[in-house]
Write a protein that holds these residues in place. Structure first.
Motif, PDB file in Angstrom:
ATOM      1  N   LYS A 165       0.855  -1.152  -0.093  1.00  0.00           N
ATOM      2  CA  LYS A 165       0.142   0.018   0.009  1.00  0.00           C
ATOM      3  C   LYS A 165       0.864   1.246  -0.007  1.00  0.00           C
ATOM      4  O   LYS A 165       1.850   1.265   0.840  1.00  0.00           O
ATOM      5  CB  LYS A 165      -0.916   0.031   1.316  1.00  0.00           C
ATOM      6  N   ILE A 166       0.685   1.942  -0.994  1.00  0.00           N
ATOM      7  CA  ILE A 166       1.746   3.263  -1.032  1.00  0.00           C
ATOM      8  C   ILE A 166       0.878   4.664  -0.868  1.00  0.00           C
ATOM      9  O   ILE A 166      -0.493   4.573  -1.357  1.00  0.00           O
ATOM     10  CB  ILE A 166       2.188   3.287  -2.616  1.00  0.00           C
ATOM     11  N   ALA A 167       1.507   5.594  -0.448  1.00  0.00           N
ATOM     12  CA  ALA A 167       0.556   6.855  -0.257  1.00  0.00           C
ATOM     13  C   ALA A 167       0.927   7.835  -1.434  1.00  0.00           C
ATOM     14  O   ALA A 167       2.245   7.900  -2.015  1.00  0.00           O
ATOM     15  CB  ALA A 167       1.243   7.604   1.093  1.00  0.00           C
ATOM     16  N   VAL A 168      -0.283   8.138  -2.067  1.00  0.00           N
ATOM     17  CA  VAL A 168      -0.294   9.325  -3.026  1.00  0.00           C
ATOM     18  C   VAL A 168      -0.718  10.545  -2.692  1.00  0.00           C
ATOM     19  O   VAL A 168      -1.348  10.471  -1.679  1.00  0.00           O
ATOM     20  CB  VAL A 168      -0.871   8.723  -4.417  1.00  0.00           C
ATOM     21  N   ARG A 169      -0.532  11.501  -3.486  1.00  0.00           N
ATOM     22  CA  ARG A 169      -1.213  12.817  -2.819  1.00  0.00           C
ATOM     23  C   ARG A 169      -2.605  12.994  -3.129  1.00  0.00           C
ATOM     24  O   ARG A 169      -3.228  12.351  -4.135  1.00  0.00           O
ATOM     25  CB  ARG A 169      -0.482  14.155  -3.771  1.00  0.00           C
ATOM     26  N   HIS A 170      -3.231  13.760  -2.179  1.00  0.00           N
ATOM     27  CA  HIS A 170      -4.663  13.585  -2.267  1.00  0.00           C
ATOM     28  C   HIS A 170      -5.505  14.430  -3.541  1.00  0.00           C
ATOM     29  O   HIS A 170      -6.412  14.075  -3.639  1.00  0.00           O
ATOM     30  CB  HIS A 170      -5.208  14.215  -0.831  1.00  0.00           C
ATOM     31  N   ASP A 171      -4.813  15.353  -4.185  1.00  0.00           N
ATOM     32  CA  ASP A 171      -5.122  15.933  -5.021  1.00  0.00           C
ATOM     33  C   ASP A 171      -4.751  15.401  -6.470  1.00  0.00           C
ATOM     34  O   ASP A 171      -5.195  15.977  -7.696  1.00  0.00           O
ATOM     35  CB  ASP A 171      -4.761  17.513  -4.984  1.00  0.00           C
ATOM     36  N   ASP A 172      -3.840  14.287  -6.411  1.00  0.00           N
ATOM     37  CA  ASP A 172      -3.572  13.537  -7.679  1.00  0.00           C
ATOM     38  C   ASP A 172      -4.858  13.019  -8.559  1.00  0.00           C
ATOM     39  O   ASP A 172      -5.851  12.582  -8.043  1.00  0.00           O
ATOM     40  CB  ASP A 172      -2.680  12.574  -7.747  1.00  0.00           C
ATOM     41  N   SER A 173      -4.875  13.189  -9.753  1.00  0.00           N
ATOM     42  CA  SER A 173      -6.040  12.716 -10.704  1.00  0.00           C
ATOM     43  C   SER A 173      -5.900  11.129 -10.723  1.00  0.00           C
ATOM     44  O   SER A 173      -4.670  10.674 -10.437  1.00  0.00           O
ATOM     45  CB  SER A 173      -5.939  13.291 -12.015  1.00  0.00           C
ATOM     46  N   ALA A 174      -6.838  10.444 -11.466  1.00  0.00           N
ATOM     47  CA  ALA A 174      -6.746   8.952 -11.540  1.00  0.00           C
ATOM     48  C   ALA A 174      -5.696   8.620 -12.438  1.00  0.00           C
ATOM     49  O   ALA A 174      -4.929   7.531 -12.428  1.00  0.00           O
ATOM     50  CB  ALA A 174      -8.025   8.361 -12.035  1.00  0.00           C
TER      51      ALA A 174
END
Length: 325
Positions: A261-270
């Motif tokens: 499970k990796i963390a991505v930025r909350h405002d990144d698009s799909a």
């Protein structure tokens, strides 16, 4: 473990054991030494074991099927486990029985030069086989001790051949000692004692092999070095900001499953998240080529969820705006 390296060591051991088995059996026929009979059966069992390892390596190369979507890499573990069973039953238990029988009903050794000559020949042949196994293992062993190499190796062939060859060499010394003492004292009991010691040695080696291959069959994670490489490769600090948690599993000696499970930025698009996952997979495969099956789940990192551990029931993860999800 490279397939060529493992195969070379197995073939060397197979050739040595077949020649030694024939020589020992001839020596038994001429001398009546129980140590020679036990050792000939031991070498014959070892030859069968090398055949099993070669067969397992061939079967493991089969392509994945809908019924076995992760392939057949673990066939090598199954056949290595069978080797431990053969070594225990055919080699160890037979030698224990033969030694016990000879101690109860000892008889003098005839034509002593046969067993002594064959044992010296066998020690030389096994030494060459053992040397080949050591030479093939050293590049993979690195800075590990031999004990650590046997315990941590994900490919079973070289540890199996190493332990078999070591057991064969020690067994030959025990057989030579038993025959020598029987000749010096004129008491065939020593030949039986040597045979009994060979059986106990083989049983102990079989137990070690069974324990190690059982662990591989149950499923082992990647080695410490590979785990560190994967952890470093996942995070790029831009699209993937953090590794939340990860699991690895060997599907075979040369195939690794990675689930994280990796963390991505909350405002990144799909689209950005998908590209981040693809890029992370490429970095992982570049760092650890045997990582062939990779599953990455994107998420928004939460300090509250992280402090609660990996059990989602312990706490709710939070979105960056503070609301639970």
């Amino acid at each position: 473990m490279s397939a060529s390296g493992g195969t070379k060591a197995i073939v060397a051991a197979l050739a040595a054991n077949l020649a030694i088995a024939v020589a020992k059996f001839v020596a038994f026929l001429f001398s009546g030494s129980s140590s020679m009979l036990a050792e000939s059966v031991h070498s014959l069992a070892d030859s069968g074991n090398q055949g099993l390892l070669l067969l397992g390596g061939k079967k493991a190369k089969r392509e994945a099927t809908p019924q076995h979507p992760f392939g057949y890499g673990r066939e090598r573990y199954i056949y290595a486990f069978l080797v431990s069973i053969v070594l225990f039953s055919v080699g160890g238990m037979f030698a224990v029985y033969e030694g016990y029988t000879k101690i109860k009903e000892p008889h003098a050794i005839e034509a002593w030069y046969w067993p002594v000559g064959v044992l010296v020949f066998a020690i030389i042949a096994e030494s060459f086989s053992f040397r080949t196994a050591i030479k093939e293992s050293n590049p993979l062993r690195g800075d590990l001790s031999w004990k650590e190499f046997v315990r941590r190796a994900k490919a079973p062939e070289l540890p199996v051949v190493l332990l078999e060859d070591l057991g064969a060499l020690v067994g030959l010394v025990l057989a030579l000692g038993g025959v020598g003492l029987a000749l010096l004292t004129g008491n065939g009991v020593w030949d039986g004692i040597g045979t009994l010691c060979i059986g106990i040695l083989l049983i102990l080696i079989a137990i070690v092999l069974a324990a190690e291959t059982k662990s591989l069959l149950l499923g082992e994670s990647a080695g410490i070095d590979d785990v560190r490489k994967i952890e470093a490769a996942v995070v790029d600090g831009d699209t993937v900001t953090r590794l939340i948690h990860m699991r690895t599993l060997h599907l075979g000696p040369e195939e690794l499953l990675v689930a994280a499970k990796i963390a991505v930025r909350h405002d990144d698009s799909a689209t950005e998240v998908a590209n981040a996952i693809n890029a992370a997979e490429d970095r992982i495969r570049a760092a650890v080529p045997i990582a062939r099956v990779i599953y990455l789940e994107p998420d928004i990192y939460s300090e509250k969820a992280a402090s609660a551990g990996e059990n989602p029931a312990k706490a709710e993860a939070e979105t960056p705006d503070g609301t639970a999800h």
